[in-house]
Design an enzyme around this catalytic site. Structure first.
Site, PDB file in Angstrom:
ATOM      1  N   HIS A  70      -9.607   0.872   5.289  1.00 34.00           N
ATOM      2  CA  HIS A  70      -8.282   1.094   5.873  1.00 34.00           C
ATOM      3  C   HIS A  70      -8.427   2.049   7.067  1.00 34.00           C
ATOM      4  O   HIS A  70      -9.237   2.976   7.027  1.00 34.00           O
ATOM      5  CB  HIS A  70      -7.327   1.673   4.823  1.00 34.00           C
ATOM      6  CG  HIS A  70      -5.907   1.666   5.310  1.00 34.00           C
ATOM      7  ND1 HIS A  70      -5.418   2.625   6.165  1.00 34.00           N
ATOM      8  CD2 HIS A  70      -4.889   0.799   5.077  1.00 34.00           C
ATOM      9  CE1 HIS A  70      -4.147   2.344   6.437  1.00 34.00           C
ATOM     10  NE2 HIS A  70      -3.804   1.248   5.796  1.00 34.00           N
ATOM     11  N   GLY A  73       3.079  -1.134   4.224  1.00 34.88           N
ATOM     12  CA  GLY A  73       3.045   0.287   3.891  1.00 34.88           C
ATOM     13  C   GLY A  73       4.438   0.775   3.551  1.00 34.88           C
ATOM     14  O   GLY A  73       4.949   0.560   2.450  1.00 34.88           O
ATOM     15  N   GLY A  74       5.080   1.435   4.512  1.00 33.55           N
ATOM     16  CA  GLY A  74       6.372   2.084   4.281  1.00 33.55           C
ATOM     17  C   GLY A  74       7.402   1.217   3.566  1.00 33.55           C
ATOM     18  O   GLY A  74       8.075   1.684   2.640  1.00 33.55           O
ATOM     19  N   GLU A  90      -4.914  -4.985  10.685  1.00 37.59           N
ATOM     20  CA  GLU A  90      -3.926  -3.922  10.809  1.00 37.59           C
ATOM     21  C   GLU A  90      -4.156  -3.170  12.122  1.00 37.59           C
ATOM     22  O   GLU A  90      -4.980  -2.234  12.163  1.00 37.59           O
ATOM     23  CB  GLU A  90      -4.047  -2.935   9.649  1.00 37.59           C
ATOM     24  CG  GLU A  90      -3.723  -3.538   8.301  1.00 37.59           C
ATOM     25  CD  GLU A  90      -3.198  -2.481   7.326  1.00 37.59           C
ATOM     26  OE1 GLU A  90      -2.161  -2.735   6.722  1.00 37.59           O
ATOM     27  OE2 GLU A  90      -3.816  -1.412   7.206  1.00 37.59           O
ATOM     28  N   ASN A 116       0.862  -1.181   0.000  1.00 38.05           N
ATOM     29  CA  ASN A 116       0.000   0.000   0.000  1.00 38.05           C
ATOM     30  C   ASN A 116       0.902   1.236   0.000  1.00 38.05           C
ATOM     31  O   ASN A 116       1.518   1.554   1.015  1.00 38.05           O
ATOM     32  CB  ASN A 116      -0.898  -0.034   1.248  1.00 38.05           C
ATOM     33  CG  ASN A 116      -1.727   1.229   1.389  1.00 38.05           C
ATOM     34  OD1 ASN A 116      -1.752   2.079   0.496  1.00 38.05           O
ATOM     35  ND2 ASN A 116      -2.407   1.368   2.518  1.00 38.05           N
ATOM     36  N   TRP A 117       0.948   1.913  -1.132  1.00 39.42           N
ATOM     37  CA  TRP A 117       1.869   3.061  -1.267  1.00 39.42           C
ATOM     38  C   TRP A 117       1.326   4.325  -0.612  1.00 39.42           C
ATOM     39  O   TRP A 117       2.022   5.328  -0.536  1.00 39.42           O
ATOM     40  CB  TRP A 117       2.157   3.333  -2.749  1.00 39.42           C
ATOM     41  CG  TRP A 117       2.894   2.230  -3.431  1.00 39.42           C
ATOM     42  CD1 TRP A 117       3.300   1.031  -2.893  1.00 39.42           C
ATOM     43  CD2 TRP A 117       3.345   2.206  -4.794  1.00 39.42           C
ATOM     44  NE1 TRP A 117       3.950   0.274  -3.842  1.00 39.42           N
ATOM     45  CE2 TRP A 117       3.985   0.971  -5.012  1.00 39.42           C
ATOM     46  CE3 TRP A 117       3.242   3.109  -5.859  1.00 39.42           C
ATOM     47  CZ2 TRP A 117       4.545   0.620  -6.249  1.00 39.42           C
ATOM     48  CZ3 TRP A 117       3.787   2.767  -7.087  1.00 39.42           C
ATOM     49  CH2 TRP A 117       4.440   1.535  -7.273  1.00 39.42           C
ATOM     50  N   LYS A 118       0.076   4.284  -0.206  1.00 39.27           N
ATOM     51  CA  LYS A 118      -0.559   5.468   0.408  1.00 39.27           C
ATOM     52  C   LYS A 118      -0.340   6.688  -0.511  1.00 39.27           C
ATOM     53  O   LYS A 118      -0.255   6.525  -1.719  1.00 39.27           O
ATOM     54  CB  LYS A 118      -0.039   5.669   1.830  1.00 39.27           C
ATOM     55  CG  LYS A 118      -0.163   4.365   2.651  1.00 39.27           C
ATOM     56  CD  LYS A 118       0.034   4.524   4.113  1.00 39.27           C
ATOM     57  CE  LYS A 118      -0.127   3.165   4.782  1.00 39.27           C
ATOM     58  NZ  LYS A 118      -0.028   3.201   6.226  1.00 39.27           N
ATOM     59  N   SER A 170       3.841  -2.015  10.177  1.00 38.35           N
ATOM     60  CA  SER A 170       5.303  -2.049  10.329  1.00 38.35           C
ATOM     61  C   SER A 170       5.930  -3.388   9.934  1.00 38.35           C
ATOM     62  O   SER A 170       6.888  -3.845  10.550  1.00 38.35           O
ATOM     63  CB  SER A 170       5.713  -1.660  11.744  1.00 38.35           C
ATOM     64  OG  SER A 170       5.298  -0.320  12.018  1.00 38.35           O
ATOM     65  N   GLU A 195      -6.783   4.473   8.045  1.00 35.11           N
ATOM     66  CA  GLU A 195      -6.619   5.908   7.742  1.00 35.11           C
ATOM     67  C   GLU A 195      -7.893   6.489   7.137  1.00 35.11           C
ATOM     68  O   GLU A 195      -8.214   7.653   7.350  1.00 35.11           O
ATOM     69  CB  GLU A 195      -5.391   6.103   6.833  1.00 35.11           C
ATOM     70  CG  GLU A 195      -4.097   5.904   7.633  1.00 35.11           C
ATOM     71  CD  GLU A 195      -2.930   5.355   6.835  1.00 35.11           C
ATOM     72  OE1 GLU A 195      -2.947   5.446   5.598  1.00 35.11           O
ATOM     73  OE2 GLU A 195      -1.995   4.823   7.480  1.00 35.11           O
ATOM     74  N   GLY A 205       2.872   2.461  10.699  1.00 36.00           N
ATOM     75  CA  GLY A 205       3.779   3.594  10.538  1.00 36.00           C
ATOM     76  C   GLY A 205       4.510   3.970  11.812  1.00 36.00           C
ATOM     77  O   GLY A 205       5.129   5.028  11.896  1.00 36.00           O
TER      78      GLY A 205
HETATM   79  P1  13P Z   1       3.227   0.488   7.573  1.00 28.36           P
HETATM   80  O1  13P Z   1       3.773  -0.800   7.000  1.00 28.36           O
HETATM   81  O2  13P Z   1       3.928   1.699   7.064  1.00 28.36           O
HETATM   82  O3  13P Z   1       3.144   0.416   9.066  1.00 28.36           O
HETATM   83  O4  13P Z   1       1.710   0.624   7.021  1.00 28.36           O
HETATM   84  C1  13P Z   1       0.843  -0.432   7.153  1.00 28.36           C
HETATM   85  C2  13P Z   1      -0.394  -0.134   6.387  1.00 28.36           C
HETATM   86  O5  13P Z   1      -1.190   0.716   6.772  1.00 28.36           O
HETATM   87  C3  13P Z   1      -0.629  -0.861   5.142  1.00 28.36           C
HETATM   88  O6  13P Z   1      -1.935  -0.671   4.676  1.00 28.36           O
END
Ligand code: 13P
Length: 253
Positions: A95, A233-234, A167, A9-11, A212, A97, A173
């Site tokens: 998600h 994510g990251g 999640e 997920n590149w956000k 993470s 967020e 993050g």
């Molecule tokens: P991180 O891997 O950056 O913690 O993000 C997880 C995430 O929200 C994937 O959708």
């Protein structure tokens, strides 16, 4: 055995040039023979580029969100049919967020889940508790509520064509990962809850862990019996690290 999946997920990161470079690197580094499914979720505006660049189908493309409506006067929204039309095969729904910053509630998430299925996309339903909820021992109550909202609206049948992602909000993050045992406990709780309604769907349902996930912790998370891969994510913004996470998933298949 369920096939492992690694999703990136590149956000809201990158630029057109940076994301094209990342895709090109991924294409070169991910091994075709790995028996896993790989999906990337770029921002909406780069989905077309991703679909074109990943034409050989080794890496699937998904959207980070979807509109619950099928079309009409909904300025700024993108429908599931449009995502399918440009070549997406997956979309995230619910998600944390989206739930937190855009106030998406369980009922709306359930409608997005249905819209995705109806258009032939595979929804990835995200559930997870906040730190306060975990400390108040509310984890199971919260994720049960998030899951039940979808089952109550559409029945358990949709999970035959969907993915679930646990999640924990406190792990996203933050660099603070759920331990493999914490992840396993929640994944097995989720699978048991689906099992109450349909044993076969529960057995085949893939439940990804997100929060993470890194090259350094992926193998131990993926070694848990109910962890069927990761929603990253990251670490998915580095081709090298994402490739290492995929390699860890490919070992346990
Ligand atoms: P991180 O891997 O950056 O913690 O993000 C997880 C995430 O929200 C994937 O959708």
């Amino acid at each position: 055995m369920r096939r492992q999946m690694v999703a990136g997920n590149w956000k809201m990161h990158g630029s057109r040039a940076a994301n094209q470079a990342l895709l090109a690197e991924l294409e070169m580094s991910l091994k075709a023979e790995w028996p896993i499914d790989i999906v990337v979720f770029p921002p909406y505006v780069y989905l077309g580029d991703a679909v074109r660049m990943l034409e050989d189908g080794r890496i699937a493309v998904g959207a980070q969100d979807v509109c619950a409506e099928s079309g009409g006067a909904f300025t700024g929204q993108v429908s599931a049919h449009m995502l399918k039309d440009v070549g997406c095969s997956f979309c995230l729904v619910g998600h944390s967020e989206r739930r937190r910053w855009y106030h998406e509630e369980d009922a709306l998430v359930a409608r997005k889940f249905a819209a995705a299925l109806e258009a032939g996309l595979t929804p990835v339903l995200c559930v997870g508790e906040t730190l306060d909820e975990r400390e108040a021992k509310q984890t199971e109550a919260v994720i049960a509520r998030q899951l039940d909202a979808v089952i109550a609206t559409h029945g358990v049948g949709g999970f035959a064509r969907a993915i679930l992602a646990y999640e924990p909000v406190w792990a996203i993050g933050t660099g603070r990962t759920a331990s493999p045992e914490q992840a396993q406990a929640v994944h097995s709780f989720l699978r048991d809850r689906i099992h109450l309604q349909d044993a076969k769907i529960a057995r085949h349902l893939r439940i990804l862990y997100g929060g993470s996930v890194k090259a350094g912790n992926a193998a131990e998370l993926f070694s848990m019996p109910d962890v069927d891969g990761g929603l990253v994510g990251g670490a998915s913004l580095s081709a090298e690290e994402f490739q290492q996470i995929c390699a860890a998933a490919a070992v346990r298949h």
